[in-house]
Design a protein around this motif. Structure first.
Motif, mmCIF file in Angstrom:
data_model
loop_
_atom_site.group_PDB
_atom_site.id
_atom_site.type_symbol
_atom_site.label_atom_id
_atom_site.label_comp_id
_atom_site.label_asym_id
_atom_site.label_seq_id
_atom_site.Cartn_x
_atom_site.Cartn_y
_atom_site.Cartn_z
ATOM 1 N N PRO A 94 0.758 -1.276 0.129
ATOM 2 C CA PRO A 94 0.067 0.075 0.083
ATOM 3 C C PRO A 94 0.879 1.323 -0.003
ATOM 4 C CG PRO A 94 0.068 -0.936 2.274
ATOM 5 C CD PRO A 94 0.512 -2.047 1.265
ATOM 6 N N ASN A 95 1.989 1.274 0.547
ATOM 7 C CA ASN A 95 2.850 2.548 0.534
ATOM 8 C C ASN A 95 3.708 2.949 -0.649
ATOM 9 O OD1 ASN A 95 2.140 2.753 3.224
ATOM 10 N ND2 ASN A 95 3.969 1.872 4.252
ATOM 11 N N ILE A 96 3.387 1.941 -1.708
ATOM 12 C CA ILE A 96 4.297 2.312 -2.813
ATOM 13 C C ILE A 96 3.291 3.296 -3.864
ATOM 14 C CG2 ILE A 96 5.340 1.119 -4.931
ATOM 15 C CD1 ILE A 96 6.616 0.758 -2.177
ATOM 16 N N GLN A 97 3.942 3.906 -4.344
ATOM 17 C CA GLN A 97 3.207 5.041 -5.255
ATOM 18 C C GLN A 97 2.550 4.416 -6.253
ATOM 19 O OE1 GLN A 97 5.640 8.053 -6.496
ATOM 20 N NE2 GLN A 97 6.192 9.029 -4.386
ATOM 21 N N LYS A 110 -6.372 -8.526 -9.123
ATOM 22 C CA LYS A 110 -6.857 -9.459 -7.980
ATOM 23 C C LYS A 110 -5.845 -10.722 -8.266
ATOM 24 C CE LYS A 110 -11.744 -8.760 -7.832
ATOM 25 N NZ LYS A 110 -13.135 -9.057 -7.885
ATOM 26 N N TRP A 111 -5.710 -11.571 -7.039
ATOM 27 C CA TRP A 111 -4.996 -12.906 -7.048
ATOM 28 C C TRP A 111 -5.822 -13.841 -6.745
ATOM 29 C CZ3 TRP A 111 -3.683 -16.015 -3.028
ATOM 30 C CH2 TRP A 111 -2.802 -17.071 -3.287
ATOM 31 N N LEU A 112 -6.043 -14.839 -7.513
ATOM 32 C CA LEU A 112 -7.012 -15.759 -7.303
ATOM 33 C C LEU A 112 -8.458 -15.455 -6.861
ATOM 34 C CD1 LEU A 112 -4.489 -18.781 -5.944
ATOM 35 C CD2 LEU A 112 -5.520 -18.337 -8.098
ATOM 36 N N GLY A 113 -9.051 -14.281 -7.291
ATOM 37 C CA GLY A 113 -10.346 -13.908 -6.975
ATOM 38 C C GLY A 113 -10.259 -12.725 -5.761
ATOM 39 N N ILE A 114 -8.919 -12.747 -5.177
ATOM 40 C CA ILE A 114 -8.968 -11.892 -4.085
ATOM 41 C C ILE A 114 -8.224 -10.533 -4.517
ATOM 42 C CG2 ILE A 114 -7.697 -11.661 -1.582
ATOM 43 C CD1 ILE A 114 -7.703 -14.635 -1.530
ATOM 44 N N ASN A 115 -8.908 -9.619 -4.134
ATOM 45 C CA ASN A 115 -8.446 -8.044 -4.350
ATOM 46 C C ASN A 115 -7.269 -7.976 -3.751
ATOM 47 O OD1 ASN A 115 -8.068 -5.179 -4.246
ATOM 48 N ND2 ASN A 115 -10.196 -5.046 -4.968
ATOM 49 N N LEU A 116 -6.125 -7.340 -4.667
ATOM 50 C CA LEU A 116 -4.753 -7.135 -4.082
ATOM 51 C C LEU A 116 -4.690 -6.143 -3.092
ATOM 52 C CD1 LEU A 116 -2.952 -7.770 -7.477
ATOM 53 C CD2 LEU A 116 -2.753 -9.152 -5.607
ATOM 54 N N GLN A 117 -5.758 -5.248 -2.786
ATOM 55 C CA GLN A 117 -5.705 -4.358 -1.699
ATOM 56 C C GLN A 117 -6.039 -4.838 -0.476
ATOM 57 O OE1 GLN A 117 -4.103 -1.411 -2.408
ATOM 58 N NE2 GLN A 117 -3.898 -2.323 -4.370
ATOM 59 N N THR A 118 -6.533 -6.315 -0.507
ATOM 60 C CA THR A 118 -7.159 -6.836 1.048
ATOM 61 C C THR A 118 -6.001 -6.932 1.860
ATOM 62 O OG1 THR A 118 -8.734 -8.093 -0.539
ATOM 63 C CG2 THR A 118 -8.200 -8.824 1.994
ATOM 64 N N GLU A 128 -6.126 -5.258 6.205
ATOM 65 C CA GLU A 128 -5.945 -5.929 7.365
ATOM 66 C C GLU A 128 -4.575 -5.609 8.163
ATOM 67 O OE1 GLU A 128 -5.820 -10.304 6.891
ATOM 68 O OE2 GLU A 128 -7.791 -10.184 5.769
ATOM 69 N N THR A 129 -3.615 -5.182 7.519
ATOM 70 C CA THR A 129 -2.248 -4.618 8.147
ATOM 71 C C THR A 129 -1.509 -3.942 7.144
ATOM 72 O OG1 THR A 129 -0.317 -5.676 9.466
ATOM 73 C CG2 THR A 129 -0.977 -6.987 7.428
ATOM 74 N N ASN A 130 -0.444 -3.059 7.716
ATOM 75 C CA ASN A 130 0.067 -2.051 6.939
ATOM 76 C C ASN A 130 1.702 -2.721 7.019
ATOM 77 O OD1 ASN A 130 0.370 -0.026 5.072
ATOM 78 N ND2 ASN A 130 1.038 1.402 6.599
ATOM 79 N N ALA A 131 2.028 -3.506 7.972
ATOM 80 C CA ALA A 131 3.394 -3.981 8.212
ATOM 81 C C ALA A 131 3.859 -4.889 6.859
ATOM 82 C CB ALA A 131 3.554 -4.656 9.393
ATOM 83 N N GLN A 186 8.407 -1.341 2.942
ATOM 84 C CA GLN A 186 7.603 -1.751 1.708
ATOM 85 C C GLN A 186 8.451 -1.128 0.573
ATOM 86 O OE1 GLN A 186 3.329 -0.717 1.747
ATOM 87 N NE2 GLN A 186 3.318 -1.211 3.893
ATOM 88 N N GLU A 187 8.993 -0.059 0.692
ATOM 89 C CA GLU A 187 9.885 0.475 -0.491
ATOM 90 C C GLU A 187 11.112 -0.593 -0.870
ATOM 91 O OE1 GLU A 187 8.859 2.258 2.152
ATOM 92 O OE2 GLU A 187 7.618 3.572 1.099
#
Length: 708
Positions: free
Chosen positions: A492-495, A545-553, A557-560, A621-622
């Protein structure tokens, strides 16, 4: 009946459009012999043609007025035009397809001919009515119909004769191709030994482009006397139809059949098709000008009674084949063999007669060419004598002459006494040069930039460690690239601009990876992984998506960083376990796709966690994005080192009908990837055998367990 008429007109339009497409394609590619790319003889085209020929086979409906009669005759002219256009497409078929399609075409044409003859006998074609049109034209309709019937029958015989010639000519050209190819490979290695460079690949592509172009089955078919004769017949049928239309024009509103106004729609549509469709067959009459015009060339065309062996070779071979039927009686076998030989001898005689007739008809455009050439030379001589203009004669350098001489040895032709014109050879070379230059402008700049950010291949050994888990499927190049990209764009932290750029880079890279996998990793064990990788990438690129799961999921849940990677690892492990518990592994495409993709994600995330175990909590994340991008770059670079080998393979294909298209793909690939090939030349390859370089698992093993 009006709707039926509209249906016929639409079917006619569907015949016209591919003929027009072939015409435009010929002009665009500067192949003025107009190869058949869109309008070909097959079940679909024959079905549409049969619908378009509804009027001539209609025995029941009366066609009493001017437009009705003209439309019925116009359909016959339209059929002549279509058959002339379809002729070169016979060269694109194998023996079984030829037999099937010729029989189907024969059934259609014979049905058409018989029905027209019945209508002539019953008077449906030529009804005697009062009126100015019938005073001058109607009583000749039966004669015009008979002329069209004769043309159709002649065209059908020409199709059959050409089909027999094509079978043998392909074998002759194929044997010459094998010899020339060996020569090309030896010469190229002697001239430019060592690793494949861009210049070496250009020369390789040029050599095979000449062999594929001059040895094209369609080119051989078009240069034959049969195709020239079909062009003359087509032009004659068109001229006759134009005359009919000129007489019909003042009476366009006079129609009286059950088709009503739709018959006018059919007439205009098919007349348009006749005019447009005549251009290609007419210009094909002059395809023999691709060869050097000389006294020998003229003499070869004038000797109409000389029948080349490849026209009758197949029939001669059949005479000595064993009897295919299982006959118990020896006497029956003798009788059957005798009848077979007798029929084949008769067929050979008919084949020779038809060919002589075609050569005589083909003399018409030949004499026209000779006349034009004489006028041109006379005019040129006159201008020189009168000193009207001075001529700048372009003189080729010795190196150019030597290059043309070297390349001319790769020309393939049926008749050794016919020399390909130098202008034709230059045109062929110019076409491949233009194609490569055009492809250079389409280079994958995003991919080139990504590859330029790294200088080695070490990432191939870092994405997956053998000891993390059992590998359920063999890896292919595209699968880890897609999986790594899914993880990278989920951070999430990547532009967004950076993730979008990575997606573009990977998308461009996977285009070339696909070529490599299809050419070098085409075994059954790799196909399931490749198919899963393509499905996975489509889901990632289009749906995020990855196997039907949104890649932002994971980000919700966590930012670590560690937790995101762990989430992917746990999710993939659960999917694999669920599939194993349900014993769904390999049961269908969907379960295989999920199993392969989830297993790849589990192994890669386990590797990331294991590699960064000591300081995983400190990895930002960077930093992870940079690691993932680096691994993607290294994997793509390692894979793309196989591009020269793929281009060489695409230059050579054992299927003669697909050879020209395959070389075209190789030239396109070369133009697009020249900068990539040059940039990868400086990188040191791992100590692998050349046969191991196409496989990612060999690369990974080499980096994980380097040889001392």
């Amino acid at each position: 009946m009006v709707w039926i008429g509209i249906y016929i007109a639409i079917a006619s339009l569907f015949c016209i459009l591919p003929m027009l497409a072939d015409l435009l394609h010929g002009f665009k590619t500067k192949k003025l012999w107009f190869p058949c790319k869109y309008f070909t003889l097959n079940a679909a085209s024959l079905t549409v043609i049969a619908i378009a020929m509804k009027l001539p086979v209609d025995l029941n409906n009366s066609m009493p007025n001017n437009v009705d009669q003209a439309a019925k005759l116009g359909s016959l002219a339209f059929m002549c035009t279509m058959m002339a256009n379809l002729l070169p497409s016979l060269a694109t078929m194998d023996s079984k397809e030829l037999l099937t399609n010729i029989i189907a075409l024969g059934v259609l044409v014979i049905t058409l001919v018989v029905n027209v003859c019945i209508q002539i006998r019953t008077g449906v074609v030529s009804n005697n009515h009062d009126g100015p049109y019938y005073t001058h034209v109607s009583y000749k309709n039966w004669l015009i119909a008979l002329i069209y019937v004769a043309m159709l029958f002649m065209l059908l015989v020409i199709h059959t004769c050409l089909a027999l010639m094509i079978i043998t000519s392909k074998q002759i050209v194929e044997s010459k191709y094998k010899a020339r190819r060996e020569t090309a490979l030896v010469d190229l290695e002697l001239q430019q030994p060592g690793r494949d460079t861009v210049e070496k690949l250009k020369q390789h592509v040029s050599n095979h482009w000449i062999m594929a172009g001059t040895g094209s089955p369609q080119f051989m078919a078009v240069c034959s006397a049969t195709t020239s004769a079909s062009g003359v017949i087509c032009f004659s049928s068109t001229a006759l139809h134009v005359v009919i239309m000129l007489y019909t024009r003042p009476y366009m509103k006079l129609y009286g059949s059950d088709y009503k106004w739709s018959v006018l729609m059919i007439l205009i549509t098919q007349f348009t098709g006749v005019i447009l469709g005549t251009i290609a067959p007419l210009l094909r009459c002059f395809a023999s000008l691709s060869f050097e015009v000389s006294i020998k060339w003229i003499w070869n065309h004038i000797r109409v009674f000389k029948v080349e062996g490849y026209y009758t070779q197949k029939l001669s071979d059949w005479k000595y084949d064993s009897v295919p039927l299982k006959l118990s009686s020896r006497r029956c076998k003798i009788v059957f063999q005798y009848l077979k030989v007798l029929i084949l001898i008769l067929s050979i005689g008919i084949q020779k007669t038809v060919l002589v007739a075609c050569k005589m008809i083909a003399l018409i455009p030949i004499f026209f060419v000779i006349g034009v050439m004489c006028c041109f030379h006379c005019w040129k001589s006159l201008k020189v004598l009168m000193s009207i203009a001075s001529y700048n004669v372009s003189v080729e350098t010795p190196s150019q002459l030597q290059r043309n001489k070297n390349l001319s040895q790769y020309v393939l032709q049926l008749q050794d006494d016919m020399e390909l014109a130098e202008r034709t050879l230059k045109s062929i070379l110019k076409s491949v040069t233009n194609l490569i230059q055009s492809a250079e402008k389409q280079q994958p700049n995003n991919l080139i930039k990504l590859l330029g950010e790294s200088s080695g291949f070490e990432g191939v050994g870092k994405y997956d460690l053998h000891q993390v888990s059992e590998q359920m499927y063999v890896d292919c190049w595209s699968l880890p690239v897609a999986t790594l990209t899914a993880i990278a764009i989920s951070l999430p932290n990547i532009q967004k601009s950076m993730t979008d750029r990575l997606l573009k880079c990977v998308s461009e890279g996977l285009t070339y990876v696909k070529h490599i996998e299809e050419s070098l990793n085409a075994t059954d064990e790799y196909i399931s992984s490749q198919k899963a990788a393509r499905m996975l990438w489509l889901e990632i690129e289009v749906c995020h998506k990855w196997l039907g799961i949104n890649l932002q999921t994971p980000a919700h849940e966590t930012n670590a960083t560690k937790e995101i990677v762990q989430w992917f690892c746990n999710t993939a492990e659960n999917m694999v376990s669920e599939l194993e518990s349900k014993k769904m592994k390999g049961s269908d495409d969907s379960s295989v796709y999920i199993s392969v993709s989830a297993n790849s994600m589990y192994r890669i995330t386990q590797t990331i966690l294991a590699s960064n175990h000591a300081h995983i909590d400190q990895v930002s994340q960077e930093e992870l994005f940079e690691q993932l991008s680096s691994m993607i770059s290294h994997i793509l670079a390692a894979c793309l080192t196989n591009l020269p080998r793929v281009k060489a393979m695409k230059c050579h294909t054992s299927v003669i009908e697909k050879r020209e298209e395959s070389v075209h793909v190789a030239a396109q690939l070369l133009g697009e990837t020249m900068q990539i090939i040059n940039s990868l030349q400086d990188r040191e390859l791992p100590s692998l055998n050349p046969d191991e370089l196409p496989f990612i698992d060999k690369w990974r093993d080499c980096f994980l367990h380097p040889s001392p």
